[in-house]
Design an enzyme around this catalytic site. Structure first.
Site, PDB file in Angstrom:
ATOM      1  N   SER A 141     -29.074  15.962 -27.586  1.00  0.00           N
ATOM      2  CA  SER A 141     -28.397  15.897 -28.593  1.00  0.00           C
ATOM      3  C   SER A 141     -28.204  17.312 -29.231  1.00  0.00           C
ATOM      4  CB  SER A 141     -28.357  14.795 -29.465  1.00  0.00           C
ATOM      5  OG  SER A 141     -27.406  14.766 -30.479  1.00  0.00           O
ATOM      6  N   TYR A 175     -33.517   9.342 -35.390  1.00  0.00           N
ATOM      7  CA  TYR A 175     -32.849   9.361 -33.977  1.00  0.00           C
ATOM      8  C   TYR A 175     -32.828  10.805 -33.587  1.00  0.00           C
ATOM      9  CZ  TYR A 175     -29.121  10.330 -30.789  1.00  0.00           C
ATOM     10  OH  TYR A 175     -28.365  10.773 -29.517  1.00  0.00           O
ATOM     11  N   LYS A 182     -35.038  12.638 -30.305  1.00  0.00           N
ATOM     12  CA  LYS A 182     -34.497  13.606 -29.219  1.00  0.00           C
ATOM     13  C   LYS A 182     -35.468  14.782 -29.293  1.00  0.00           C
ATOM     14  CE  LYS A 182     -31.260  11.078 -27.766  1.00  0.00           C
ATOM     15  NZ  LYS A 182     -31.402  10.494 -26.405  1.00  0.00           N
TER      16      LYS A 182
HETATM   17  P1  NAD Z   1     -24.988   3.745 -25.038  1.00  0.00           P
HETATM   18  O1  NAD Z   1     -25.650   2.918 -26.040  1.00  0.00           O
HETATM   19  O2  NAD Z   1     -23.505   3.149 -24.648  1.00  0.00           O
HETATM   20  O3  NAD Z   1     -25.713   3.751 -23.840  1.00  0.00           O
HETATM   21  C1  NAD Z   1     -27.194   3.894 -23.691  1.00  0.00           C
HETATM   22  C2  NAD Z   1     -27.621   2.624 -22.812  1.00  0.00           C
HETATM   23  O4  NAD Z   1     -29.041   2.674 -22.647  1.00  0.00           O
HETATM   24  C3  NAD Z   1     -26.912   1.168 -23.092  1.00  0.00           C
HETATM   25  O5  NAD Z   1     -26.202   0.564 -21.941  1.00  0.00           O
HETATM   26  C4  NAD Z   1     -28.247   0.475 -23.359  1.00  0.00           C
HETATM   27  O6  NAD Z   1     -28.063  -0.884 -23.132  1.00  0.00           O
HETATM   28  C5  NAD Z   1     -29.277   1.135 -22.700  1.00  0.00           C
HETATM   29  N1  NAD Z   1     -30.504   0.908 -23.128  1.00  0.00           N
HETATM   30  C6  NAD Z   1     -31.014   1.341 -24.747  1.00  0.00           C
HETATM   31  N2  NAD Z   1     -32.430   1.192 -24.609  1.00  0.00           N
HETATM   32  C7  NAD Z   1     -32.825   0.878 -23.443  1.00  0.00           C
HETATM   33  C8  NAD Z   1     -34.250   0.638 -22.869  1.00  0.00           C
HETATM   34  N3  NAD Z   1     -35.353   0.559 -23.484  1.00  0.00           N
HETATM   35  N4  NAD Z   1     -34.139   0.092 -21.406  1.00  0.00           N
HETATM   36  C9  NAD Z   1     -33.045   0.255 -20.712  1.00  0.00           C
HETATM   37  N5  NAD Z   1     -31.946   0.372 -21.047  1.00  0.00           N
HETATM   38  C10 NAD Z   1     -31.813   0.721 -22.461  1.00  0.00           C
HETATM   39  O7  NAD Z   1     -24.815   5.246 -25.510  1.00  0.00           O
HETATM   40  P2  NAD Z   1     -24.256   6.521 -24.916  1.00  0.00           P
HETATM   41  O8  NAD Z   1     -23.067   7.243 -25.778  1.00  0.00           O
HETATM   42  O9  NAD Z   1     -23.745   6.357 -23.445  1.00  0.00           O
HETATM   43  O10 NAD Z   1     -25.492   7.531 -24.809  1.00  0.00           O
HETATM   44  C11 NAD Z   1     -26.358   7.824 -23.667  1.00  0.00           C
HETATM   45  C12 NAD Z   1     -27.178   8.798 -24.061  1.00  0.00           C
HETATM   46  O11 NAD Z   1     -26.873  10.039 -24.629  1.00  0.00           O
HETATM   47  C13 NAD Z   1     -28.119   8.333 -25.246  1.00  0.00           C
HETATM   48  O12 NAD Z   1     -29.635   8.504 -24.974  1.00  0.00           O
HETATM   49  C14 NAD Z   1     -27.830   8.960 -26.471  1.00  0.00           C
HETATM   50  O13 NAD Z   1     -29.034   8.991 -27.532  1.00  0.00           O
HETATM   51  C15 NAD Z   1     -27.233  10.356 -25.965  1.00  0.00           C
HETATM   52  N6  NAD Z   1     -26.381  10.926 -26.658  1.00  0.00           N
HETATM   53  C16 NAD Z   1     -25.227  10.199 -27.181  1.00  0.00           C
HETATM   54  C17 NAD Z   1     -24.316  10.845 -27.975  1.00  0.00           C
HETATM   55  C18 NAD Z   1     -23.097   9.981 -28.274  1.00  0.00           C
HETATM   56  O14 NAD Z   1     -22.472  10.388 -29.129  1.00  0.00           O
HETATM   57  N7  NAD Z   1     -22.686   9.214 -27.501  1.00  0.00           N
HETATM   58  C19 NAD Z   1     -24.647  12.159 -28.389  1.00  0.00           C
HETATM   59  C20 NAD Z   1     -25.641  12.916 -27.902  1.00  0.00           C
HETATM   60  C21 NAD Z   1     -26.766  12.143 -27.128  1.00  0.00           C
END
Ligand code: NAD
Ligand code: UDP
Length: 342
Positions: free
Chosen positions: A124, A149, A153
């Site tokens: 991120s 958080y 990362k």
């Molecule tokens: P999201 O919550 O929709 O997707 C994450 C998925 O991981 C979910 O389906 C959740 O059920 C699953 N999950 C969580 N913990 C788990 C575990 N211990 N074992 C198995 N599954 C697990 O979030 P997203 O927005 O799709 O984000 C995906 C990734 O991108 C994450 O790592 C997030 O930190 C990163 N990210 C997101 C953003 C954003 O703004 N959306 C920005 C930067 C980075």
């Protein structure tokens, strides 16, 4: 050869799975459904006419990972699984370090055991922290994160770097996402936050359908052009395609590399409201509130490295982001309708 996608039922994961299937890749998803629903994957199947193998399980569960690596010819892993709510992470840091850091350690261990050596990690822009000059560029050291958080990362990126040095056959790419928004243009898959949204666009969209009364704008006194916070928003389908392109790079890369995935352009909160109003024809009532803890005034990406080394850049602008957000919200006023509290 099959790609394991952890967190593949989630927002960015489901869009990326769709892009991978459209490229005729075989995909296995592991997700514990803590923040998602299997419905997203059913819809991906509906859109592509292709099958995804789904395991409901946790990345912290080594037995489950072993089973997947034993049963499928996995060539690479795209690792989305993790917790992502910034505010919640300050109240429950241990859960964040367990899921994100410990979970990634378990995954790496099992990848090594199974001789799977290619990894893309969801990082991120938050790893640049409070002291990096904008636009953020990959040569700036990461640190000074403003939430557990963000720190999780940052820790994972350090771990991946150390691991890549110790295991020269590994190739690892950390993709530093800026602010993902929007939905697939079909409106069948999109972002389905649990409860009241923390992020700007889902909040605006729920005000637009009348589910929430008005938007609170966090801070009107930032040193930006209109006083509100500036971010680099990226359409989730551009982001998904970035992962597919990074997969090609993984095959020729050795070691660790980080890339910004952003547009290179920043928009303020007020500009986002205006753009949404224009795309939807709906007026968004809002009120300026005090700044939110941990928020930075303004940041956006230097998107040059991804363009130069991956040949990737965004192709969808702010109007497409707003159109697709509105389309998804309209077609799915209750999201995937899986939460118990709805
Ligand atoms: P999201 O919550 O929709 O997707 C994450 C998925 O991981 C979910 O389906 C959740 O059920 C699953 N999950 C969580 N913990 C788990 C575990 N211990 N074992 C198995 N599954 C697990 O979030 P997203 O927005 O799709 O984000 C995906 C990734 O991108 C994450 O790592 C997030 O930190 C990163 N990210 C997101 C953003 C954003 O703004 N959306 C920005 C930067 C980075
Ligand atoms: N924001 C806002 N009201 C909200 C949610 C967000 O004013 O209800 C602002 C926030 O202060 C930031 C921008 O919108 O300037 C993007 O916030 P978001 O939470 O979507 O992403 P972040 O950059 O914090 O990860």
């Amino acid at each position: 050869m099959t790609i394991l996608v952890t967190g593949g039922a989630g927002y960015i994961g489901s869009h990326t799975v769709l892009s991978l299937l459209e490229l005729n890749k075989d995909v296995v998803v592991l997700d514990n459904l803590s923040n998602s629903s299997e419905e997203s994957l059913r819809r991906v199947k509906q859109l592509t006419g292709k099958e995804v193998i789904f395991y409901e399980g946790d990345i912290q569960d080594d037995t489950c990972l072993k089973h997947i690596f034993d049963c499928h010819k996995i060539s690479s892993v795209i690792h989305f699984a993790g917790l992502k709510a910034v505010g919640e992470s300050t109240h429950n840091p241990l859960e964040y370090y367990k899921n994100n850091v410990s979970g990634t350690l378990t995954l790496l261990d099992e990848m090594r055991r199974a001789n799977v050596h290619q990894l893309i990690f969801s990082s991120s822009a938050t790893v640049y922290g409070a002291n990096s000059p904008v636009p953020y560029v990959e040569t700036t050291p990461i640190g000074s994160t403003t939430s557990p958080y963000g720190t999780s990362k940052m820790f994972i990126e350090h771990i991946l770097q150390d691991f890549a040095k110790a295991e020269p056959q590994f190739s690892t790419i950390a993709l530093r996402y800026f602010n993902p928004v929007g939905a697939h243009e079909s409106g069948l898959i999109g972002e389905d936050p649990n409860g009241i949204p923390n992020n700007l666009l889902p909040y605006i969209a729920q005000v637009a359908i009348g589910k929430l009364e008005k938007l609170g704008v966090f801070g009107g006194d930032y040193p930006t052009r209109d006083g509100t916070g500036v971010r680099d928003y990226i359409h989730v389908m551009d982001l998904a395609e970035g992962h597919c392109i990074a997969m090609d790079k993984l095959r020729i890369l050795r070691g660790f590399r980080a890339y910004n995935l952003g547009s290179g352009v920043g928009y303020s909160v007020l500009e986002m409201i205006q753009a949404f109003e224009k795309a939807s024809g709906v007026t968004i009532p809002y009120q300026i509130l005090p700044r939110r803890d941990g928020d930075l005034p303004a940041f956006w990406a230097d998107a040059g490295l991804a363009k130069m080394e991956l040949g990737w850049e965004v192709s969808r602008g702010i109007n497409t982001m707003m159109r697709d957000t509105w389309n998804w919200q309209n077609k799915n006023p209750k999201g995937y309708h899986h939460h118990h509290d709805r």
